[in-house]
Motif scaffolding. Structure first.
Motif, PDB file in Angstrom:
ATOM      1  N   ILE A 187       0.849  -1.190   0.000  1.00 30.92           N
ATOM      2  CA  ILE A 187       0.000   0.000   0.000  1.00 30.92           C
ATOM      3  C   ILE A 187       0.880   1.233   0.000  1.00 30.92           C
ATOM      4  O   ILE A 187       1.729   1.394   0.865  1.00 30.92           O
ATOM      5  N   ARG A 188       0.637   2.099  -0.963  1.00 32.81           N
ATOM      6  CA  ARG A 188       1.346   3.378  -1.037  1.00 32.81           C
ATOM      7  C   ARG A 188       0.396   4.464  -0.553  1.00 32.81           C
ATOM      8  O   ARG A 188      -0.752   4.516  -0.991  1.00 32.81           O
ATOM      9  N   LEU A 189       0.868   5.298   0.345  1.00 27.91           N
ATOM     10  CA  LEU A 189       0.015   6.333   0.936  1.00 27.91           C
ATOM     11  C   LEU A 189       0.536   7.726   0.647  1.00 27.91           C
ATOM     12  O   LEU A 189       1.743   7.967   0.669  1.00 27.91           O
ATOM     13  N   THR A 190      -0.400   8.636   0.416  1.00 23.49           N
ATOM     14  CA  THR A 190      -0.064  10.054   0.343  1.00 23.49           C
ATOM     15  C   THR A 190       0.001  10.574   1.780  1.00 23.49           C
ATOM     16  O   THR A 190      -0.527   9.918   2.702  1.00 23.49           O
ATOM     17  N   PRO A 191       0.611  11.713   2.001  1.00 22.15           N
ATOM     18  CA  PRO A 191       0.629  12.267   3.367  1.00 22.15           C
ATOM     19  C   PRO A 191      -0.766  12.425   3.986  1.00 22.15           C
ATOM     20  O   PRO A 191      -0.957  12.060   5.152  1.00 22.15           O
ATOM     21  N   PRO A 192      -1.779  12.922   3.243  1.00 31.75           N
ATOM     22  CA  PRO A 192      -3.114  13.002   3.852  1.00 31.75           C
ATOM     23  C   PRO A 192      -3.699  11.626   4.220  1.00 31.75           C
ATOM     24  O   PRO A 192      -4.359  11.476   5.241  1.00 31.75           O
ATOM     25  N   GLU A 193      -3.446  10.631   3.376  1.00 32.94           N
ATOM     26  CA  GLU A 193      -3.933   9.278   3.669  1.00 32.94           C
ATOM     27  C   GLU A 193      -3.246   8.727   4.913  1.00 32.94           C
ATOM     28  O   GLU A 193      -3.899   8.104   5.768  1.00 32.94           O
ATOM     29  N   LEU A 194      -1.940   8.948   5.023  1.00 28.63           N
ATOM     30  CA  LEU A 194      -1.205   8.490   6.200  1.00 28.63           C
ATOM     31  C   LEU A 194      -1.758   9.166   7.450  1.00 28.63           C
ATOM     32  O   LEU A 194      -1.967   8.515   8.468  1.00 28.63           O
ATOM     33  N   GLY A 195      -2.010  10.456   7.363  1.00 32.66           N
ATOM     34  CA  GLY A 195      -2.578  11.175   8.503  1.00 32.66           C
ATOM     35  C   GLY A 195      -3.928  10.618   8.923  1.00 32.66           C
ATOM     36  O   GLY A 195      -4.204  10.456  10.114  1.00 32.66           O
ATOM     37  N   ALA A 196      -4.761  10.304   7.944  1.00 34.32           N
ATOM     38  CA  ALA A 196      -6.078   9.738   8.247  1.00 34.32           C
ATOM     39  C   ALA A 196      -5.949   8.366   8.908  1.00 34.32           C
ATOM     40  O   ALA A 196      -6.660   8.067   9.879  1.00 34.32           O
ATOM     41  N   LEU A 197      -5.036   7.541   8.398  1.00 32.67           N
ATOM     42  CA  LEU A 197      -4.841   6.221   9.007  1.00 32.67           C
ATOM     43  C   LEU A 197      -4.231   6.320  10.402  1.00 32.67           C
ATOM     44  O   LEU A 197      -4.591   5.536  11.295  1.00 32.67           O
ATOM     45  N   MET A 198      -3.334   7.250  10.586  1.00 33.09           N
ATOM     46  CA  MET A 198      -2.758   7.454  11.927  1.00 33.09           C
ATOM     47  C   MET A 198      -3.869   7.820  12.908  1.00 33.09           C
ATOM     48  O   MET A 198      -3.950   7.270  14.002  1.00 33.09           O
TER      49      MET A 198
END
Length: 77
Positions: free
Chosen positions: A16-27
């Motif tokens: 899974i490759r994440l953008t910074p906003p996606e990473l923030g949402a998952l965090m």
């Protein structure tokens, strides 16, 4: 896991490759105590909870479709 470690693990394990906003949402989603890191227990509890909920949702949808098909066949008789 710190955010950068979490991102790397998601890529290594699940590709899974994440953008910074996606990473923030998952965090935000997985970091239940809000300390900025995801503990193994936080991840596993949430991961399996979501997995079981999705499995249950799909089973109910499948049963509903099966019942609709049965009713349609009854009507056609």
């Amino acid at each position: 896991m710190a955010p950068h470690v979490f991102k790397e693990q998601l890529f290594r394990v699940f590709n899974i490759r994440l953008t910074p906003p996606e990473l923030g949402a998952l965090m935000k989603f997985f970091d239940k105590d809000g300390d900025g890191v995801i503990d193994c227990s936080e991840f596993l509890i949430t991961f399996f909870k979501v997995g079981f909920e999705e499995k249950d949702k799909r089973a109910k949808a499948k049963a509903k479709l099966k019942e609709q098909k049965r009713q349609k066949e009854e009507e056609e008789k």
